[in-house]
Design an enzyme around this catalytic site. Structure first.
Site, PDB file in Angstrom:
ATOM      1  N   LEU A   1      32.401  12.463 -26.975  1.00 23.84           N
ATOM      2  CA  LEU A   1      32.121  11.037 -27.173  1.00 23.84           C
ATOM      3  C   LEU A   1      33.294  10.285 -27.786  1.00 23.84           C
ATOM      4  O   LEU A   1      33.118   9.184 -28.305  1.00 23.84           O
ATOM      5  CB  LEU A   1      30.841  10.833 -28.009  1.00 23.84           C
ATOM      6  CG  LEU A   1      29.549  11.361 -27.361  1.00 23.84           C
ATOM      7  CD1 LEU A   1      28.348  11.103 -28.275  1.00 23.84           C
ATOM      8  CD2 LEU A   1      29.282  10.710 -26.001  1.00 23.84           C
TER       9      LEU A   1
ATOM     10  N   ASN B   1      45.204  17.304 -25.367  1.00 21.39           N
ATOM     11  CA  ASN B   1      43.820  17.069 -24.947  1.00 21.39           C
ATOM     12  C   ASN B   1      43.582  17.527 -23.504  1.00 21.39           C
ATOM     13  O   ASN B   1      42.631  18.264 -23.232  1.00 21.39           O
ATOM     14  CB  ASN B   1      43.488  15.581 -25.094  1.00 21.39           C
ATOM     15  CG  ASN B   1      42.007  15.299 -24.925  1.00 21.39           C
ATOM     16  OD1 ASN B   1      41.172  15.904 -25.593  1.00 21.39           O
ATOM     17  ND2 ASN B   1      41.676  14.404 -24.021  1.00 21.39           N
TER      18      ASN B   1
ATOM     19  N   PHE C   1      42.245   8.629  -5.816  1.00 26.34           N
ATOM     20  CA  PHE C   1      43.003   7.388  -5.751  1.00 26.34           C
ATOM     21  C   PHE C   1      42.305   6.415  -6.716  1.00 26.34           C
ATOM     22  O   PHE C   1      42.000   6.820  -7.829  1.00 26.34           O
ATOM     23  CB  PHE C   1      43.189   6.966  -4.287  1.00 26.34           C
ATOM     24  CG  PHE C   1      44.261   7.836  -3.652  1.00 26.34           C
ATOM     25  CD1 PHE C   1      44.059   9.210  -3.481  1.00 26.34           C
ATOM     26  CD2 PHE C   1      45.497   7.326  -3.330  1.00 26.34           C
ATOM     27  CE1 PHE C   1      45.063  10.044  -2.983  1.00 26.34           C
ATOM     28  CE2 PHE C   1      46.510   8.144  -2.828  1.00 26.34           C
ATOM     29  CZ  PHE C   1      46.290   9.500  -2.658  1.00 26.34           C
TER      30      PHE C   1
ATOM     31  N   PHE D   1      35.689  16.848 -16.076  1.00 24.92           N
ATOM     32  CA  PHE D   1      36.249  15.496 -16.126  1.00 24.92           C
ATOM     33  C   PHE D   1      36.932  15.194 -17.455  1.00 24.92           C
ATOM     34  O   PHE D   1      37.771  14.304 -17.517  1.00 24.92           O
ATOM     35  CB  PHE D   1      35.142  14.448 -15.961  1.00 24.92           C
ATOM     36  CG  PHE D   1      34.459  14.444 -14.629  1.00 24.92           C
ATOM     37  CD1 PHE D   1      35.018  13.775 -13.554  1.00 24.92           C
ATOM     38  CD2 PHE D   1      33.258  15.110 -14.437  1.00 24.92           C
ATOM     39  CE1 PHE D   1      34.394  13.754 -12.321  1.00 24.92           C
ATOM     40  CE2 PHE D   1      32.617  15.100 -13.206  1.00 24.92           C
ATOM     41  CZ  PHE D   1      33.194  14.422 -12.144  1.00 24.92           C
ATOM     42  N   ALA D   2      36.483  15.871 -18.538  1.00 26.29           N
ATOM     43  CA  ALA D   2      36.888  15.448 -19.889  1.00 26.29           C
ATOM     44  C   ALA D   2      38.403  15.407 -20.030  1.00 26.29           C
ATOM     45  O   ALA D   2      39.072  16.440 -19.943  1.00 26.29           O
ATOM     46  CB  ALA D   2      36.292  16.406 -20.917  1.00 26.29           C
ATOM     47  N   ALA D   3      38.941  14.209 -20.222  1.00 27.11           N
ATOM     48  CA  ALA D   3      40.393  14.040 -20.359  1.00 27.11           C
ATOM     49  C   ALA D   3      40.686  12.603 -20.760  1.00 27.11           C
ATOM     50  O   ALA D   3      39.840  11.723 -20.564  1.00 27.11           O
ATOM     51  CB  ALA D   3      41.095  14.336 -19.037  1.00 27.11           C
TER      52      ALA D   3
ATOM     53  N   TYR E   1      50.492  11.458 -18.199  1.00 31.43           N
ATOM     54  CA  TYR E   1      49.124  11.629 -17.709  1.00 31.43           C
ATOM     55  C   TYR E   1      49.125  12.442 -16.408  1.00 31.43           C
ATOM     56  O   TYR E   1      48.440  13.454 -16.282  1.00 31.43           O
ATOM     57  CB  TYR E   1      48.467  10.248 -17.481  1.00 31.43           C
ATOM     58  CG  TYR E   1      47.246  10.329 -16.624  1.00 31.43           C
ATOM     59  CD1 TYR E   1      46.078  10.921 -17.109  1.00 31.43           C
ATOM     60  CD2 TYR E   1      47.252   9.863 -15.303  1.00 31.43           C
ATOM     61  CE1 TYR E   1      44.960  11.041 -16.300  1.00 31.43           C
ATOM     62  CE2 TYR E   1      46.131   9.973 -14.496  1.00 31.43           C
ATOM     63  CZ  TYR E   1      44.988  10.562 -15.004  1.00 31.43           C
ATOM     64  OH  TYR E   1      43.881  10.695 -14.204  1.00 31.43           O
TER      65      TYR E   1
ATOM     66  N   GLY F   1      33.731   8.572 -24.325  1.00 34.90           N
ATOM     67  CA  GLY F   1      32.529   8.451 -23.483  1.00 34.90           C
ATOM     68  C   GLY F   1      31.461   7.602 -24.164  1.00 34.90           C
ATOM     69  O   GLY F   1      31.613   7.182 -25.315  1.00 34.90           O
TER      70      GLY F   1
END
Ligand code: UDP
Length: 327
Positions: free
Chosen positions: A34, A92, A169, A73-75, A141, A37
């Site tokens: 979180l 991270n 994309f 997905f966490a990034a 990134y 998120g």
């Protein structure tokens, strides 16, 4: 039907993918710390507030819930921030991923779908972009995502760890019927910023109108988040059916200029978009469009919401509902 863990399930694409997995009958658990998120995008009973660096708790959760595959997905996702704090992005995005992979190996879970990016290609030599083009990220990134793809390749070779990396994309749109949409803070993405300009009357800045494109503004491949989510489901089901590791672009193959997006917003909302022309943003290539034929032929995926007006309509529904909620 499978038991699937979604990391970063309280984020934009993660929350949509969680929703579509459930629609398809899968059982889903979400892990999110979180930090970026939103709790309200995940049903309470499936949310585990947990950082990926907490390997022991992750491994215990994977075992206890008998998870069969992970969609990761966490990034952190902000390109500009990654140039200011590269170390934070590697810690991270790469460190968190390695910790997750260790926990998965300990728990005997060996299937993963990875959220990668078109930023892996940097400034491409050829458009539309196929997966075999040079990998040449131009910001930390993009590099952090490429590093994870590389780690996954080694895990495939020596750990029989099967993965699919999806190079997105421009994710956009929303699934307003599910109460889901894009909520970044700060917001840097074009479509929510244009919608905000309509709502507030404060102009959005168009970053450059002197690019070598038909109207001088940048071309991007805007992919509806619901189509993107479905690509993840096809990918995870492919792995669960014994499919091999692979890498796929996810886009529509259609390019839109910034001005065309503005026009679509005016058509959908019936309102004028207040805008000004500013300088180019550093690191923005003139045109990024996906060749997604590999994904279409291998996994049978098709984008069904590629029309820009559909994308804008869905994003607008969510933006309007969200403003009402905040009032
Ligand atoms: N863009 C813009 N003004 C903004 C934000 C973005 O003109 O306030 C342009 C940007 O230059 C790019 C396109 O919109 O050509 C999409 O940018 P976004 O940040 O949404 O996604 P990116 O392409 O960076 O992943």
């Amino acid at each position: 039907m499978a038991k699937i863990l979604v990391t970063g399930g309280a984020g934009y694409i993660g929350s949509h993918t969680r929703y579509f997995l459930e629609q398809r009958g899968h059982s889903v658990m979400v892990v999110d710390n979180l930090s970026r998120g939103h709790r309200e995008l995940v049903p309470d009973k499936i949310l585990h507030v947990l950082d990926l660096h907490d390997k022991q708790r992750l491994a215990a959760l994977l075992k206890q819930e008998r998870i069969e595959a992970v969609i990761h997905f966490a990034a952190y996702i902000a390109v500009g921030e990654s140039t200011q704090h590269p170390e934070m992005y590697f810690a991270n995005n790469v460190g968190g991923s390695v910790s997750l992979f260790e926990a998965m190996i300990e728990a005997g879970v060996d299937k993963l779908v990875f959220s990668s990016t078109a930023a892996a290609y940097g400034t491409p030599k050829k458009v539309p972009i196929t997966e075999d083009q040079d990998i040449a990220p131009i910001n930390p990134y993009g590099e952090s995502k490429v590093m994870v793809e590389t780690i996954l390749d080694w895990l495939d070779r020596y750990r029989q760890f099967r993965s699919i990396s999806l190079r997105y994309f421009n994710a956009c749109g929303a699934e307003p019927a599910a109460g889901l949409g894009e909520l970044h803070d700060p917001e840097t993405h074009l479509i929510p910023l244009i919608l905000r300009a309509v709502q507030t009357g404060k102009p959005v800045t168009i970053f450059g109108d002197d690019y070598p494109t038909p109207d001088g503004t940048c071309i991007r491949d805007y992919i509806h988040v619901s189509d993107l989510s479905e690509a993840h489901i096809n990918a995870v089901e492919h792995l669960l059916n014994g499919g091999a590791s692979d890498i796929f672009n996810v886009g529509t193959g259609i390019g839109h200029t910034v001005k065309q997006v503005v026009d679509a917003v005016e058509k959908v909302t019936g309102k004028k978009v207040p805008s000004t022309i500013g300088p180019r943003r550093e690191g923005d290539p003139p045109s990024l469009v996906a060749d997604s034929r590999k994904l279409q032929t291998t996994l049978g995926w098709r984008p069904t919401r590629a029309d820009m007006e559909v994308i804008v309509r869905d994003a607008w529904h969510f933006a309007e509902a969200h403003v009402l909620k905040q009032k």
